[in-house]
Design a protein around this motif. Structure first.
Motif, PDB file in Angstrom:
ATOM      1  N   MET A 130      10.185  90.255  36.847  1.00  0.00           N
ATOM      2  CA  MET A 130      10.828  89.559  36.085  1.00  0.00           C
ATOM      3  C   MET A 130       9.875  88.626  35.269  1.00  0.00           C
ATOM      4  SD  MET A 130      14.132  90.374  36.512  1.00  0.00           S
ATOM      5  CE  MET A 130      15.305  91.087  37.218  1.00  0.00           C
ATOM      6  N   SER A 131       9.987  88.581  34.029  1.00  0.00           N
ATOM      7  CA  SER A 131       9.174  87.900  33.207  1.00  0.00           C
ATOM      8  C   SER A 131       9.709  86.558  32.624  1.00  0.00           C
ATOM      9  CB  SER A 131       8.531  88.805  31.885  1.00  0.00           C
ATOM     10  OG  SER A 131       9.528  89.088  31.167  1.00  0.00           O
ATOM     11  N   ASP A 132      10.968  86.429  32.661  1.00  0.00           N
ATOM     12  CA  ASP A 132      11.656  85.008  32.138  1.00  0.00           C
ATOM     13  C   ASP A 132      13.118  85.312  32.560  1.00  0.00           C
ATOM     14  OD1 ASP A 132      13.077  86.708  30.290  1.00  0.00           O
ATOM     15  OD2 ASP A 132      11.538  86.705  29.098  1.00  0.00           O
ATOM     16  N   TYR A 133      13.725  84.280  32.480  1.00  0.00           N
ATOM     17  CA  TYR A 133      15.199  84.067  32.790  1.00  0.00           C
ATOM     18  C   TYR A 133      15.968  84.744  31.943  1.00  0.00           C
ATOM     19  CZ  TYR A 133      14.465  80.081  35.927  1.00  0.00           C
ATOM     20  OH  TYR A 133      13.957  79.377  37.183  1.00  0.00           O
ATOM     21  N   ASP A 134      15.667  85.065  30.665  1.00  0.00           N
ATOM     22  CA  ASP A 134      16.641  85.985  29.782  1.00  0.00           C
ATOM     23  C   ASP A 134      16.844  87.372  30.751  1.00  0.00           C
ATOM     24  OD1 ASP A 134      16.726  83.869  27.705  1.00  0.00           O
ATOM     25  OD2 ASP A 134      15.264  85.045  26.892  1.00  0.00           O
ATOM     26  N   GLN A 135      15.870  87.994  31.228  1.00  0.00           N
ATOM     27  CA  GLN A 135      15.960  89.201  31.957  1.00  0.00           C
ATOM     28  C   GLN A 135      16.793  88.924  32.934  1.00  0.00           C
ATOM     29  OE1 GLN A 135      11.963  90.200  32.845  1.00  0.00           O
ATOM     30  NE2 GLN A 135      11.777  91.739  31.057  1.00  0.00           N
ATOM     31  N   VAL A 136      16.573  87.776  33.858  1.00  0.00           N
ATOM     32  CA  VAL A 136      17.421  87.599  35.134  1.00  0.00           C
ATOM     33  C   VAL A 136      18.951  87.367  34.720  1.00  0.00           C
ATOM     34  CG1 VAL A 136      17.627  86.103  36.795  1.00  0.00           C
ATOM     35  CG2 VAL A 136      15.571  86.595  36.123  1.00  0.00           C
ATOM     36  N   LEU A 137      19.184  86.664  33.792  1.00  0.00           N
ATOM     37  CA  LEU A 137      20.507  86.517  33.212  1.00  0.00           C
ATOM     38  C   LEU A 137      21.489  87.598  32.966  1.00  0.00           C
ATOM     39  CD1 LEU A 137      20.054  82.987  31.149  1.00  0.00           C
ATOM     40  CD2 LEU A 137      21.156  83.315  33.508  1.00  0.00           C
ATOM     41  N   GLU A 138      20.473  88.366  32.270  1.00  0.00           N
ATOM     42  CA  GLU A 138      21.042  90.009  31.838  1.00  0.00           C
ATOM     43  C   GLU A 138      21.245  90.918  33.153  1.00  0.00           C
ATOM     44  OE1 GLU A 138      22.666  92.815  29.170  1.00  0.00           O
ATOM     45  OE2 GLU A 138      22.126  90.817  28.826  1.00  0.00           O
ATOM     46  N   LEU A 139      20.392  90.921  33.999  1.00  0.00           N
ATOM     47  CA  LEU A 139      20.339  91.870  34.917  1.00  0.00           C
ATOM     48  C   LEU A 139      21.077  91.622  36.240  1.00  0.00           C
ATOM     49  CD1 LEU A 139      16.957  93.514  34.338  1.00  0.00           C
ATOM     50  CD2 LEU A 139      19.055  94.452  33.708  1.00  0.00           C
ATOM     51  N   VAL A 140      21.000  90.218  36.430  1.00  0.00           N
ATOM     52  CA  VAL A 140      21.278  89.742  37.976  1.00  0.00           C
ATOM     53  C   VAL A 140      22.465  88.655  37.816  1.00  0.00           C
ATOM     54  CG1 VAL A 140      20.270  88.642  40.033  1.00  0.00           C
ATOM     55  CG2 VAL A 140      18.926  90.210  38.742  1.00  0.00           C
ATOM     56  N   ALA A 141      22.093  87.679  37.186  1.00  0.00           N
ATOM     57  CA  ALA A 141      23.149  86.471  37.227  1.00  0.00           C
ATOM     58  C   ALA A 141      24.186  86.874  36.241  1.00  0.00           C
ATOM     59  CB  ALA A 141      22.355  85.072  36.904  1.00  0.00           C
ATOM     60  N   ASN A 142      24.843  87.929  36.395  1.00  0.00           N
ATOM     61  CA  ASN A 142      25.729  88.566  35.507  1.00  0.00           C
ATOM     62  C   ASN A 142      26.457  89.435  36.367  1.00  0.00           C
ATOM     63  OD1 ASN A 142      27.211  90.117  33.717  1.00  0.00           O
ATOM     64  ND2 ASN A 142      25.118  90.634  32.532  1.00  0.00           N
ATOM     65  N   PRO A 143      28.142  89.249  36.355  1.00  0.00           N
ATOM     66  CA  PRO A 143      28.775  90.232  37.198  1.00  0.00           C
ATOM     67  C   PRO A 143      28.624  91.825  36.657  1.00  0.00           C
ATOM     68  CG  PRO A 143      30.360  88.839  35.856  1.00  0.00           C
ATOM     69  CD  PRO A 143      28.882  88.425  35.975  1.00  0.00           C
ATOM     70  N   ASP A 144      28.086  91.931  35.503  1.00  0.00           N
ATOM     71  CA  ASP A 144      28.288  93.237  34.778  1.00  0.00           C
ATOM     72  C   ASP A 144      26.527  93.771  34.883  1.00  0.00           C
ATOM     73  OD1 ASP A 144      31.016  93.296  34.095  1.00  0.00           O
ATOM     74  OD2 ASP A 144      30.536  92.386  32.660  1.00  0.00           O
ATOM     75  N   GLY A 145      25.710  93.026  35.592  1.00  0.00           N
ATOM     76  CA  GLY A 145      24.554  93.326  35.423  1.00  0.00           C
ATOM     77  C   GLY A 145      24.022  94.258  36.605  1.00  0.00           C
ATOM     78  N   GLU A 146      23.251  95.255  35.927  1.00  0.00           N
ATOM     79  CA  GLU A 146      22.779  96.368  36.644  1.00  0.00           C
ATOM     80  C   GLU A 146      22.195  95.890  38.127  1.00  0.00           C
ATOM     81  OE1 GLU A 146      22.738 100.411  37.836  1.00  0.00           O
ATOM     82  OE2 GLU A 146      23.557  99.611  36.122  1.00  0.00           O
ATOM     83  N   LEU A 147      21.468  95.022  38.268  1.00  0.00           N
ATOM     84  CA  LEU A 147      20.655  94.597  39.317  1.00  0.00           C
ATOM     85  C   LEU A 147      21.518  93.792  40.438  1.00  0.00           C
ATOM     86  CD1 LEU A 147      16.848  93.982  38.361  1.00  0.00           C
ATOM     87  CD2 LEU A 147      18.135  96.097  38.882  1.00  0.00           C
ATOM     88  N   GLN A 344      12.484 102.451  41.723  1.00  0.00           N
ATOM     89  CA  GLN A 344      12.729 103.149  40.566  1.00  0.00           C
ATOM     90  C   GLN A 344      14.033 102.672  39.848  1.00  0.00           C
ATOM     91  OE1 GLN A 344      10.217 105.109  39.268  1.00  0.00           O
ATOM     92  NE2 GLN A 344      11.402 104.668  37.337  1.00  0.00           N
ATOM     93  N   ARG A 345      14.883 102.324  40.443  1.00  0.00           N
ATOM     94  CA  ARG A 345      16.212 101.905  40.018  1.00  0.00           C
ATOM     95  C   ARG A 345      16.058 100.318  39.405  1.00  0.00           C
ATOM     96  NH1 ARG A 345      22.126 101.437  42.899  1.00  0.00           N
ATOM     97  NH2 ARG A 345      23.186 100.436  41.190  1.00  0.00           N
ATOM     98  N   VAL A 346      15.296  99.530  39.973  1.00  0.00           N
ATOM     99  CA  VAL A 346      15.018  98.339  39.480  1.00  0.00           C
ATOM    100  C   VAL A 346      13.873  98.235  38.062  1.00  0.00           C
ATOM    101  CG1 VAL A 346      13.833  96.188  39.865  1.00  0.00           C
ATOM    102  CG2 VAL A 346      15.251  97.083  41.402  1.00  0.00           C
ATOM    103  N   LEU A 347      12.914  99.164  38.149  1.00  0.00           N
ATOM    104  CA  LEU A 347      12.109  99.466  36.969  1.00  0.00           C
ATOM    105  C   LEU A 347      12.967 100.016  35.872  1.00  0.00           C
ATOM    106  CD1 LEU A 347       8.773 100.912  38.788  1.00  0.00           C
ATOM    107  CD2 LEU A 347       9.687  98.759  38.130  1.00  0.00           C
ATOM    108  N   ASP A 348      13.748 100.746  35.924  1.00  0.00           N
ATOM    109  CA  ASP A 348      14.466 101.483  34.993  1.00  0.00           C
ATOM    110  C   ASP A 348      15.533 100.475  34.383  1.00  0.00           C
ATOM    111  OD1 ASP A 348      13.299 104.006  35.458  1.00  0.00           O
ATOM    112  OD2 ASP A 348      15.183 104.847  36.635  1.00  0.00           O
ATOM    113  N   ALA A 349      16.132  99.486  35.183  1.00  0.00           N
ATOM    114  CA  ALA A 349      16.905  98.660  34.633  1.00  0.00           C
ATOM    115  C   ALA A 349      16.177  97.418  33.666  1.00  0.00           C
ATOM    116  CB  ALA A 349      17.507  97.976  35.660  1.00  0.00           C
ATOM    117  N   ILE A 350      14.859  97.237  33.972  1.00  0.00           N
ATOM    118  CA  ILE A 350      14.305  96.184  33.383  1.00  0.00           C
ATOM    119  C   ILE A 350      13.610  96.950  32.179  1.00  0.00           C
ATOM    120  CG2 ILE A 350      12.042  95.054  33.221  1.00  0.00           C
ATOM    121  CD1 ILE A 350      12.379  94.621  36.483  1.00  0.00           C
ATOM    122  N   ALA A 351      13.427  98.250  32.189  1.00  0.00           N
ATOM    123  CA  ALA A 351      12.920  98.975  31.104  1.00  0.00           C
ATOM    124  C   ALA A 351      13.814  99.075  29.893  1.00  0.00           C
ATOM    125  CB  ALA A 351      12.214 100.471  31.346  1.00  0.00           C
ATOM    126  N   SER A 352      15.243  99.209  30.615  1.00  0.00           N
ATOM    127  CA  SER A 352      16.383  99.268  29.594  1.00  0.00           C
ATOM    128  C   SER A 352      16.454  98.108  28.576  1.00  0.00           C
ATOM    129  CB  SER A 352      17.619  99.514  30.244  1.00  0.00           C
ATOM    130  OG  SER A 352      17.961  98.318  30.863  1.00  0.00           O
TER     131      SER A 352
END
Length: 354
Positions: A130-147, A344-352
């Motif tokens: 993860m490079s910043d909080y924007d990614q974290v909020l999109e993927l993790v801290a979000n009930p619809d986030g892939e991660l 790979q699932r994590v890497l794909d989610a970040i790449a998206s």
């Protein structure tokens, strides 16, 4: 006479109907079938390694968010759920707390599921994913986030229900010896790590790394048992490590999956639907508090470190690249430890997001 018999018959029928209506709608097991209130009180213990916000109110986003969750649930359930907090590892370290939750001895765990419980949890500890909080909020801290969904699956496989995940924090490096800018600067330093195979592999390759309980770190720095540790700026200030060390670098080597509210699956299944909704809403609101406080506290913590004589060093892009390149050189080893499919699932989610 006929009228009296008729009235008596009607009274009898009414009593029978009334009795059936009272007795037929309550399953008696905590859920009356339509999510309503059957009068049962759920008394839960909630354990964490994080600090009690009463005794440590400053730079304590984790503790404050946990208390927010407890207060909201206690209030909105109108006493139907009563949660008692246990802070400061009084019930054990993170791994022990998670095991207690799985066994049903602890209803709620707040913290980071460790990879010694399930190697796949290590995917959230990968350096520089993860490079910043924007990614974290999109993927993790979000009930619809892939991660977040991935986290739910992994936690479910290990006896828990992941109710919410927060933004948590990024970890820098603090030490007593010197400025650290590149990977090469780590040579010869004794580094405290927390117990996680991914963390240990990363630091063992560039320093003398060894696990140490958090409760022993201050004395360890003071006595030179360790020279430094990877830690967030807010945590350095909260723990007053600046009293025994004077160098902090924003290497931000790891985003930690440290803000999770996890309920025993057994205890979650016992709840009627209306209480599940109350718990879920409160958990996500608590995670918003965690993010807001951590974001505000980080800049304050940097100023606090400087005011206490700590040299705060911001890496150049070239210096940061040495850390990222080193991290990527370990990817194959990490994938073997965690499982290639999960990585790979994590890497794909970040790449998206790119």
């Amino acid at each position: 006479m006929k009228m009296k018999k008729f009235l008596a018959l009607m009274v009898t029928i009414s009593l029978i109907i009334g009795f059936a209506g009272c007795s037929g709608g309550d399953s008696g097991d905590g859920d009356n079938g339509d999510g309503g209130d059957d009068g049962k009180v759920y008394e839960w213990k909630m354990g964490t390694i994080y600090n009690d916000p009463v005794s440590r109110p400053d730079f304590n986003a984790f503790g404050e968010s946990m208390q927010t969750f407890i207060d909201l649930v206690n209030e909105r359930s109108e006493g139907r759920i009563v949660i008692t907090p246990f802070y400061n590892s009084v019930l054990g370290a993170s791994g022990e707390l998670y095991d207690q939750m799985r066994r049903g001895e602890l209803e709620v765990f707040y913290g980071q599921p460790m990879s010694n419980i399930d190697p796949r949890f290590g995917v959230f500890n990968l350096p520089y994913i993860m490079s910043d909080y924007d990614q974290v909020l999109e993927l993790v801290a979000n009930p619809d986030g892939e991660l977040y969904k991935l986290g739910q699956e992994l936690v479910a496989d290990n006896g828990g229900h992941l109710v919410s995940s927060g933004a948590s924090l990024f970890r820098g490096f603090f030490n007593t010896k010197k400025r650290v800018a590149t990977v090469d600067d780590m040579e010869g330093l004794k580094v405290r790590t927390y117990e996680d195979p991914i963390v240990h592999q990363f630091w063992a390759g560039i320093s003398n790394a060894a696990p140490m309980p958090y409760s022993e770190v201050y004395t360890g720095l003071q006595t030179n048992a360790v020279d430094g540790l990877e830690f967030a700026a807010t945590s350095v200030v909260s723990s007053k490590f600046y009293e025994v060390g004077k160098f902090y670098s924003d290497i931000n080597w790891q985003w930690t999956w440290g803000a999770n509210i996890i309920i025993s699956q057994e205890k979650w299944d016992e709840l009627p639907d209306d209480l599940k909704q109350i718990v879920s809403d409160a958990a996500w609101e608590a995670m918003e508090v965690q993010y807001e406080l951590e974001s505000a506290n980080t800049s304050k913590a940097i100023d606090e470190l400087k005011n206490n004589g700590v040299e705060v060093y911001n890496l150049t892009d070239e210096e940061r690249a040495t850390w990222i390149d080193y991290a990527r050189s370990l990817d194959e080893t990490f994938a073997e430890e965690i499982g290639e499919e999960t990585v790979q699932r994590v890497l794909d989610a970040i790449a998206s997001l790119e």
